[in-house]
Design a protein around this motif. Structure first.
Motif, PDB file in Angstrom:
ATOM      1  N   GLY A  71       0.797  -1.214   0.000  1.00 39.62           N
ATOM      2  CA  GLY A  71       0.000   0.000   0.000  1.00 39.62           C
ATOM      3  C   GLY A  71       0.831   1.266   0.000  1.00 39.62           C
ATOM      4  N   VAL A  72       0.239   2.341   0.483  1.00 41.84           N
ATOM      5  CA  VAL A  72       0.920   3.633   0.546  1.00 41.84           C
ATOM      6  C   VAL A  72       1.930   3.609   1.690  1.00 41.84           C
ATOM      7  CG1 VAL A  72       0.602   6.103   0.953  1.00 41.84           C
ATOM      8  CG2 VAL A  72      -1.064   4.839  -0.412  1.00 41.84           C
ATOM      9  N   PRO A  73       3.154   4.102   1.460  1.00 44.98           N
ATOM     10  CA  PRO A  73       4.146   4.100   2.540  1.00 44.98           C
ATOM     11  C   PRO A  73       3.712   4.991   3.692  1.00 44.98           C
ATOM     12  CG  PRO A  73       4.917   5.417   0.696  1.00 44.98           C
ATOM     13  CD  PRO A  73       3.682   4.719   0.233  1.00 44.98           C
ATOM     14  N   PRO A  74       4.168   4.686   4.923  1.00 41.58           N
ATOM     15  CA  PRO A  74       3.765   5.484   6.090  1.00 41.58           C
ATOM     16  C   PRO A  74       4.260   6.922   6.030  1.00 41.58           C
ATOM     17  CG  PRO A  74       5.510   3.948   6.674  1.00 41.58           C
ATOM     18  CD  PRO A  74       5.057   3.581   5.296  1.00 41.58           C
ATOM     19  N   VAL A  75       5.390   7.140   5.377  1.00 36.54           N
ATOM     20  CA  VAL A  75       5.942   8.480   5.215  1.00 36.54           C
ATOM     21  C   VAL A  75       6.515   8.583   3.805  1.00 36.54           C
ATOM     22  CG1 VAL A  75       7.655  10.167   6.007  1.00 36.54           C
ATOM     23  CG2 VAL A  75       6.531   8.664   7.664  1.00 36.54           C
ATOM     24  N   MET A  76       6.250   9.689   3.129  1.00 36.37           N
ATOM     25  CA  MET A  76       6.866   9.978   1.840  1.00 36.37           C
ATOM     26  C   MET A  76       7.922  11.059   2.022  1.00 36.37           C
ATOM     27  SD  MET A  76       3.552  10.022  -0.705  1.00 36.37           S
ATOM     28  CE  MET A  76       2.742  11.284   0.288  1.00 36.37           C
ATOM     29  N   GLU A  77       8.872  11.109   1.099  1.00 33.84           N
ATOM     30  CA  GLU A  77       9.948  12.099   1.209  1.00 33.84           C
ATOM     31  C   GLU A  77       9.405  13.520   1.364  1.00 33.84           C
ATOM     32  OE1 GLU A  77       9.750   9.716  -1.184  1.00 33.84           O
ATOM     33  OE2 GLU A  77      11.739   9.170  -1.953  1.00 33.84           O
ATOM     34  N   LEU A  78       8.405  13.864   0.567  1.00 36.94           N
ATOM     35  CA  LEU A  78       7.927  15.246   0.598  1.00 36.94           C
ATOM     36  C   LEU A  78       7.218  15.601   1.899  1.00 36.94           C
ATOM     37  CD1 LEU A  78       4.633  15.153   0.085  1.00 36.94           C
ATOM     38  CD2 LEU A  78       5.314  14.980  -2.310  1.00 36.94           C
ATOM     39  N   GLU A  79       6.905  14.589   2.727  1.00 36.79           N
ATOM     40  CA  GLU A  79       6.316  14.863   4.027  1.00 36.79           C
ATOM     41  C   GLU A  79       7.371  15.199   5.073  1.00 36.79           C
ATOM     42  OE1 GLU A  79       2.258  12.402   4.375  1.00 36.79           O
ATOM     43  OE2 GLU A  79       4.004  11.127   4.024  1.00 36.79           O
ATOM     44  N   LEU A  80       8.643  14.986   4.747  1.00 33.57           N
ATOM     45  CA  LEU A  80       9.729  15.431   5.610  1.00 33.57           C
ATOM     46  C   LEU A  80       9.930  16.928   5.341  1.00 33.57           C
ATOM     47  CD1 LEU A  80      12.192  12.454   4.983  1.00 33.57           C
ATOM     48  CD2 LEU A  80      10.584  12.725   6.886  1.00 33.57           C
ATOM     49  N   PRO A  81       9.933  17.766   6.366  1.00 36.38           N
ATOM     50  CA  PRO A  81       9.873  19.228   6.148  1.00 36.38           C
ATOM     51  C   PRO A  81      10.925  19.783   5.194  1.00 36.38           C
ATOM     52  CG  PRO A  81       9.497  18.726   8.460  1.00 36.38           C
ATOM     53  CD  PRO A  81       9.868  17.421   7.803  1.00 36.38           C
ATOM     54  N   ARG A 243      -1.099  15.112  -0.926  1.00 36.60           N
ATOM     55  CA  ARG A 243      -0.407  15.460   0.314  1.00 36.60           C
ATOM     56  C   ARG A 243       0.414  16.740   0.129  1.00 36.60           C
ATOM     57  NH1 ARG A 243      -1.126  15.723   4.495  1.00 36.60           N
ATOM     58  NH2 ARG A 243       0.817  15.115   5.517  1.00 36.60           N
ATOM     59  N   ALA A 244       1.028  16.897  -1.035  1.00 35.12           N
ATOM     60  CA  ALA A 244       1.790  18.122  -1.299  1.00 35.12           C
ATOM     61  C   ALA A 244       0.872  19.337  -1.250  1.00 35.12           C
ATOM     62  CB  ALA A 244       2.490  18.032  -2.648  1.00 35.12           C
ATOM     63  N   ARG A 245      -0.342  19.202  -1.793  1.00 35.95           N
ATOM     64  CA  ARG A 245      -1.295  20.310  -1.750  1.00 35.95           C
ATOM     65  C   ARG A 245      -1.778  20.553  -0.323  1.00 35.95           C
ATOM     66  NH1 ARG A 245      -3.253  17.493  -6.395  1.00 35.95           N
ATOM     67  NH2 ARG A 245      -5.080  16.771  -5.215  1.00 35.95           N
ATOM     68  N   GLU A 246      -2.035  19.469   0.407  1.00 35.51           N
ATOM     69  CA  GLU A 246      -2.486  19.612   1.794  1.00 35.51           C
ATOM     70  C   GLU A 246      -1.424  20.278   2.664  1.00 35.51           C
ATOM     71  OE1 GLU A 246      -5.364  15.632   1.859  1.00 35.51           O
ATOM     72  OE2 GLU A 246      -3.413  15.595   2.835  1.00 35.51           O
ATOM     73  N   LEU A 247      -0.161  19.993   2.380  1.00 35.23           N
ATOM     74  CA  LEU A 247       0.936  20.600   3.119  1.00 35.23           C
ATOM     75  C   LEU A 247       1.237  22.017   2.647  1.00 35.23           C
ATOM     76  CD1 LEU A 247       3.292  17.474   3.252  1.00 35.23           C
ATOM     77  CD2 LEU A 247       2.111  18.522   5.195  1.00 35.23           C
ATOM     78  N   ASN A 248       0.533  22.434   1.593  1.00 39.44           N
ATOM     79  CA  ASN A 248       0.675  23.795   1.066  1.00 39.44           C
ATOM     80  C   ASN A 248       2.122  24.086   0.666  1.00 39.44           C
ATOM     81  OD1 ASN A 248      -0.715  26.149   0.332  1.00 39.44           O
ATOM     82  ND2 ASN A 248      -0.103  27.218   2.210  1.00 39.44           N
TER      83      ASN A 248
END
Length: 269
Positions: A71-81, A243-248
Motif C-alpha cells: 500500500g501507501v508508505p507510512p511516510v513519503m519524502e515530501l512529508e519530511l519538512p 499530500r503536497a497540496r495539503e501541506l501547502n
C-alpha cells in the motif's frame, strides 16, 4: 571542476545568462556548485539519515515494488519538512522557470544515503515517456549532492548532447559505466551542489574500486512540462500530489502538484 561548470552565487538572483541557457540546450546539463543553502543542506542531511536508518526508504521501495501488498508508505519524502522545502525552493524553481520556459509539474523525488561501496549505475537516461520519439516537452532532473562529490565518493558522469537522441533509457546499459568518447566526469563538487540534467541526457554513477570512501548523500528531484500526459513512477502518485497540496508546499504554483498532467500508473514489466 569541469570547464562546463556554471557558477551561481547564493546572494544573487538565480538568473541564467543567455549563453548558459544555450549551453543547457546544447549540452543537456548545468553544474551549480554549492547552490543549496547551508541550513537547508544540514536539515536535509538529518532527514536523509532518518529516511534510511528508520527503514522509511526501504518501505517506500516496497510500496512501489508491490503496491497491493504494502500500500501507501507510512511516510513519503515530501512529508519530511526539509525535503518538501527543497522541492519548491525558490532559487531552484527560478532556474527551472528559465530552463523549461513553460509551466511544469513536480514528478517525483528520491532520497538516499548511498553506501561507500555502492555499485555503479550503468549508462541510462530518465526521460519518462515510453515511446522516446517525441522530446518536444521538457523533463528535468535536479541531482542534489548534500556533501558534494569527492575522491571518497562515486562520481557522476554525463554524456553531453546525448539528450537529443531518440533512444530508449537502456540503450547504453550494456556498456556498464565504461568511459565513453566525449563524456564529462563530475568528481569534485563542494557540499550543497546541484547538477541539473535534461532528463534525456545519458549519465552514470561510476564507482571507485578499492577506495574506502564515505557515504554519498543524494537527493534526486524531477519536474516535467505541463502539456503531454506523463507516466507516473509511483503507484500512489495521486496521494503524493494530494499530500503536497495539503501541506501547502507551493501555494502560489497550483500547476506544480496538479494531477491533470499525468496518465494512469502502469506497473513496469
Amino acid at each position: 571542476m569541469t570547464p562546463n561548470a556554471l557558477l551561481l552565487a547564493h546572494d544573487k538572483p538565480a538568473a541564467l545568462r543567455p549563453d548558459q541557457l544555450r549551453q543547457f540546450q546544447e549540452l543537456g546539463y548545468l553544474v551549480l556548485p554549492g547552490f543549496l543553502d547551508r541550513d537547508l543542506v544540514a536539515r536535509m542531511r538529518h532527514e536523509v539519515d532518518r529516511w534510511v536508518d528508520d527503514g522509511l526508504r526501504a518501505r517506500s521501495i516496497d510500496s512501489v515494488k508491490d503496491p497491493e501488498k504494502f500500500g501507501v508508505p507510512p511516510v513519503m519524502e515530501l512529508e519530511l519538512p526539509a525535503h518538501g522545502e527543497l522541492i519548491t525552493w525558490s532559487p531552484l524553481l527560478e532556474i527551472l522557470d528559465q530552463l523549461v520556459g513553460a509551466p511544469y509539474a513536480f514528478h517525483h523525488l528520491h532520497s538516499d544515503r548511498q553506501a561507500p561501496d555502492i555499485p555503479g549505475k550503468p549508462w541510462h537516461h530518465d526521460y519518462e515517456h515510453s515511446t522516446q520519439t517525441d522530446r518536444s516537452a521538457t523533463m528535468i532532473h535536479a541531482l542534489h549532492y548534500l556533501d558534494g562529490l569527492s575522491t571518497d565518493t562515486s562520481s557522476l558522469v554525463v554524456l553531453p548532447g546525448s539528450h537529443r537522441e531518440r533512444v530508449d533509457k537502456t540503450a547504453r546499459a550494456h556498456l556498464g559505466t565504461e568511459p565513453l568518447p566525449g563524456e564529462v566526469v563530475l568528481e569534485e563538487l563542494p557540499p550543497g551542489s546541484t547538477v541539473v540534467l535534461h532528463s534525456a541526457l545519458f549519465h552514470a554513477r561510476r564507482p571507485r574500486p578499492g577506495v574506502l570512501g564515505k557515504p554519498r548523500y543524494f537527493v534526486d528531484a524531477s519536474y516535467c512540462e505541463v502539456g503531454p500526459l506523463w507516466p507516473p513512477v509511483k503507484p500512489y502518485w495521486r496521494y503524493m500530489l494530494r499530500r503536497a497540496r495539503e501541506l501547502n508546499l507551493a501555494p502560489d504554483r497550483s500547476e506544480l502538484f496538479t494531477e491533470l498532467t499525468f496518465a494512469e500508473y502502469s506497473r513496469p514489466a
